[in-house]
Design a protein around this motif. Structure first.
Motif, PDB file in Angstrom:
ATOM      1  N   ILE B  78      42.661 -21.518 -32.387  1.00 18.30           N
ATOM      2  CA  ILE B  78      41.217 -21.666 -32.609  1.00 18.30           C
ATOM      3  C   ILE B  78      40.568 -22.396 -31.434  1.00 18.30           C
ATOM      4  CG2 ILE B  78      39.475 -22.811 -34.078  1.00 18.30           C
ATOM      5  CD1 ILE B  78      41.391 -22.169 -36.468  1.00 18.30           C
ATOM      6  N   ARG B  79      41.227 -23.465 -30.983  1.00 22.43           N
ATOM      7  CA  ARG B  79      40.649 -24.220 -29.848  1.00 22.43           C
ATOM      8  C   ARG B  79      40.585 -23.342 -28.590  1.00 22.43           C
ATOM      9  NH1 ARG B  79      38.617 -28.687 -27.705  1.00 22.43           N
ATOM     10  NH2 ARG B  79      39.110 -28.981 -25.523  1.00 22.43           N
ATOM     11  N   PHE B  80      41.657 -22.589 -28.359  1.00 19.20           N
ATOM     12  CA  PHE B  80      41.680 -21.719 -27.181  1.00 19.20           C
ATOM     13  C   PHE B  80      40.539 -20.691 -27.270  1.00 19.20           C
ATOM     14  CE2 PHE B  80      43.359 -17.935 -24.885  1.00 19.20           C
ATOM     15  CZ  PHE B  80      43.440 -18.496 -23.627  1.00 19.20           C
ATOM     16  N   TYR B  81      40.379 -20.094 -28.450  1.00 22.17           N
ATOM     17  CA  TYR B  81      39.322 -19.095 -28.638  1.00 22.17           C
ATOM     18  C   TYR B  81      37.946 -19.729 -28.421  1.00 22.17           C
ATOM     19  CZ  TYR B  81      36.155 -15.929 -31.070  1.00 22.17           C
ATOM     20  OH  TYR B  81      35.093 -15.110 -31.388  1.00 22.17           O
ATOM     21  N   LYS B  82      37.730 -20.887 -29.061  1.00 23.14           N
ATOM     22  CA  LYS B  82      36.409 -21.523 -28.982  1.00 23.14           C
ATOM     23  C   LYS B  82      36.048 -21.943 -27.557  1.00 23.14           C
ATOM     24  CE  LYS B  82      34.794 -24.576 -31.869  1.00 23.14           C
ATOM     25  NZ  LYS B  82      34.746 -25.747 -32.758  1.00 23.14           N
ATOM     26  N   THR B  83      37.009 -22.556 -26.880  1.00 23.51           N
ATOM     27  CA  THR B  83      36.685 -23.094 -25.553  1.00 23.51           C
ATOM     28  C   THR B  83      36.751 -22.048 -24.450  1.00 23.51           C
ATOM     29  OG1 THR B  83      38.963 -23.783 -25.220  1.00 23.51           O
ATOM     30  CG2 THR B  83      37.458 -25.445 -26.093  1.00 23.51           C
ATOM     31  N   THR B  84      37.361 -20.911 -24.739  1.00 28.65           N
ATOM     32  CA  THR B  84      37.510 -19.906 -23.680  1.00 28.65           C
ATOM     33  C   THR B  84      36.580 -18.714 -23.862  1.00 28.65           C
ATOM     34  OG1 THR B  84      39.825 -20.550 -23.631  1.00 28.65           O
ATOM     35  CG2 THR B  84      39.254 -18.607 -22.371  1.00 28.65           C
TER      36      THR B  84
END
Lengths: 242, 285
Positions: B78-84
């Motif tokens: 989720i963090r990777f998706y949100k920040t990328t």
């Protein structure tokens, strides 16, 4: 094009730039665009919705790969080096809602050598925004102001502001424009994309009109006023009349 | 810049991870507390309650482990998706760093977080085993030093016979298995991040795209793991046909090595996909 542009060393050089999105057939969002932008100008990037302004801005910032053509910023391709000299305000709110304003200031300070924390805190104070406020507790308009403060607290060579005054009240618009003018470094250039021409035309040196992904006009505001005897807003309405 | 990026990645991931570890720690302590209440001298009713509580606690702990493991992966994805790839991507991708550095920071931090979570899970298992050991030795009525010496001797014998049974020393096996686990962990993270990136190809349904990509890759992985098992099966069949005794490690090592190589290959492929998606195919919403 005015001769002064030809003589100045270009800050931004765009050569035969094209962008076609996958799944859009042969339609080009940006179509064979050529543009040379010198230092020390405040330029309005104007055009109707879907004319390719944001696509062009994204390619300058390295957020989209061009289908063909080249972009040079200070003689460099978009990349880590060019991002050091560009301060970009997107039309979206990109702040991490879980962070505090102070943490975002630290974040910018950590990554951008040209970022001034003093300037940022001073602007935050003048707007009454607490550095300890968590971003998720702020209204959309306040978040946009924080974002603008962060972007304008950099001593960048090229500022690209995509719709900085859309969606905010007239008082906030005045503040934003004042912030842009006050923090503007005469050796740098600001490219300002907006629909709200009447609000910004007094601060502009030049305008770029885009239509269907192509460059339609690149001239100075004074030239429009002198030659057309109209304000930029009136001329825009005439050019883009439906 | 890599260090700074990792610092902010860790800051973004640490809170949910610490909450999960806290919950796991709580269930571990609860399980230990229930273990210490078990006493053979109890009457039937109390013993029944105690045993039932222990079973429930172990179940809770088991689901805690699964939750922590899957939860960590989800948080990383989720963090990777949100920040990328969402609005935060506008900030991420305009930082003055190369895409390679950006991806390295996200991958290294994610791997370290996942390894920390696995280490946390391992530590809770050791705590529970330790609680069982202390409680049983207290109940046995024997001298503590005597029990420790006896257990030490049993473990020493097991270690000695390990080489004969498995064809590798206990230390060698632990080292091999640790390396295997670390590479498997890196590969799992790379697959998760790669699938999030692949999901961006479905511009209208990016999350569904990522889930489909994940199941497709897991299916391919299943097929590869069946293929990797073939040398093990063939060795076992041959040993049975010839009535030979082959050390266990010799039987399973080809499968483990093939699995390791596959993990490395898939990690490299996923890294290339991630880089390609973050540079050539980046198209933020």
């Amino acid at each position: 094009m005015n001769e002064q542009y030809m003589n100045a060393a270009p800050l931004l050089q765009i050569n035969d730039l094209c962008k076609r999105y996958p799944g859009m057939g042969s339609y080009m969002s940006v179509f064979h665009m050529n543009l040379t932008i010198p230092r020390g100008r405040i330029i309005g990037l104007l055009g109707p919705n879907g004319c390719g302004k944001t696509t062009l801005i994204k390619m300058i910032n390295g957020l989209l790969a061009p289908t063909s053509g080249t972009v040079y910023i200070n003689g460099m391709f978009p990349g880590a080096q060019s991002k050091r000299v560009i301060s970009y305000l997107p039309e979206r709110t990109y702040l991490d809602n879980g962070m505090k304003v102070r943490q975002m200031v630290d974040y910018f300070g950590d990554f951008y050598e040209d970022f001034s924390k003093e300037k940022a805190y001073s602007m935050l104070e003048s707007l009454g925004i607490s550095p300890e406020a968590r971003l998720k507790t702020l209204s959309k308009g306040t978040k946009e102001k924080v974002q603008l403060i962060l972007v304008m607290s950099r001593n960048a060579e090229l500022y690209i502001l995509d719709e900085p005054i859309a969606g905010v009240d007239p008082a906030a618009r005045d503040y934003i424009l004042r912030t842009i003018i006050t923090n503007y470094n005469p050796n740098s250039t600001i490219i300002l994309s907006t629909h709200l021409i009447s609000d910004i035309e007094n601060v502009l040196d030049d305008v770029i009109f885009m239509k269907n992904g192509s460059l339609m006009l690149y001239t100075s505001v004074d030239a429009i006023r002198d030659q057309q005897n109209k304000s930029v807003d009136a001329y825009f309405r005439e050019v883009y009349a439906c | 810049m890599l260090g700074k990026l990792m610092k902010y990645e860790w800051r973004g991931l640490r809170l949910p991870l610490l909450i999960m570890l806290g919950i796991l720690g709580g269930t571990t302590l609860l399980t230990c507390a229930i273990i210490f209440t078990i006493n053979p001298k109890m009457d039937n009713v109390s013993a029944g309650f105690s045993t039932m509580s222990l079973v429930l606690c172990i179940l809770l702990y088991y689901f805690g482990i699964i939750g922590c493991s899957v939860g960590t992966m989800l948080i990383i994805a989720i963090r990777f998706y949100k920040t990328t790839y969402t609005d935060q991507g506008y900030l991420t991708h305009t930082l003055p760093v190369t895409s390679t550095t950006l991806l390295a920071a996200k991958t290294i931090t994610a791997v370290l977080c996942y390894l920390a979570m696995l280490a946390g899970i391992f530590a809770t298992i050791m705590i529970i085993l330790g609680a069982i050991y202390i409680h049983v030795s207290n109940l046995s009525g024997y001298d503590k030093v005597y029990i420790d010496r006896m257990v030490g001797e049993v473990l020493s014998e097991m270690s000695m016979s390990f080489r004969e049974d498995y064809g590798i020393s206990l230390g060698g096996f632990i080292t091999f298995y640790t390396v295997f686990m670390i590479i498997a962990c890196i590969s799992s993270i790379m697959i998760i991040l790669g699938c999030v990136s692949l999901g961006q190809l479905y511009t209208k349904h990016r999350i569904i795209g990522a889930i489909i990509a994940y199941f497709a890759i897991v299916s391919v992985q299943q097929v590869i793991s069946y293929i990797a098992m073939l040398p093990t099966y063939s060795k076992m069949l041959r040993a049975e046909a010839l009535s030979e005794t082959i050390p266990m490690f010799e039987v399973i090592s080809p499968t483990m090595i093939i699995s390791l190589l596959w993990a490395v290959v898939v990690s490299v492929i996923m890294h290339i996909i991630n880089l390609h998606m973050m540079t050539k195919r980046l198209n933020l919403e």
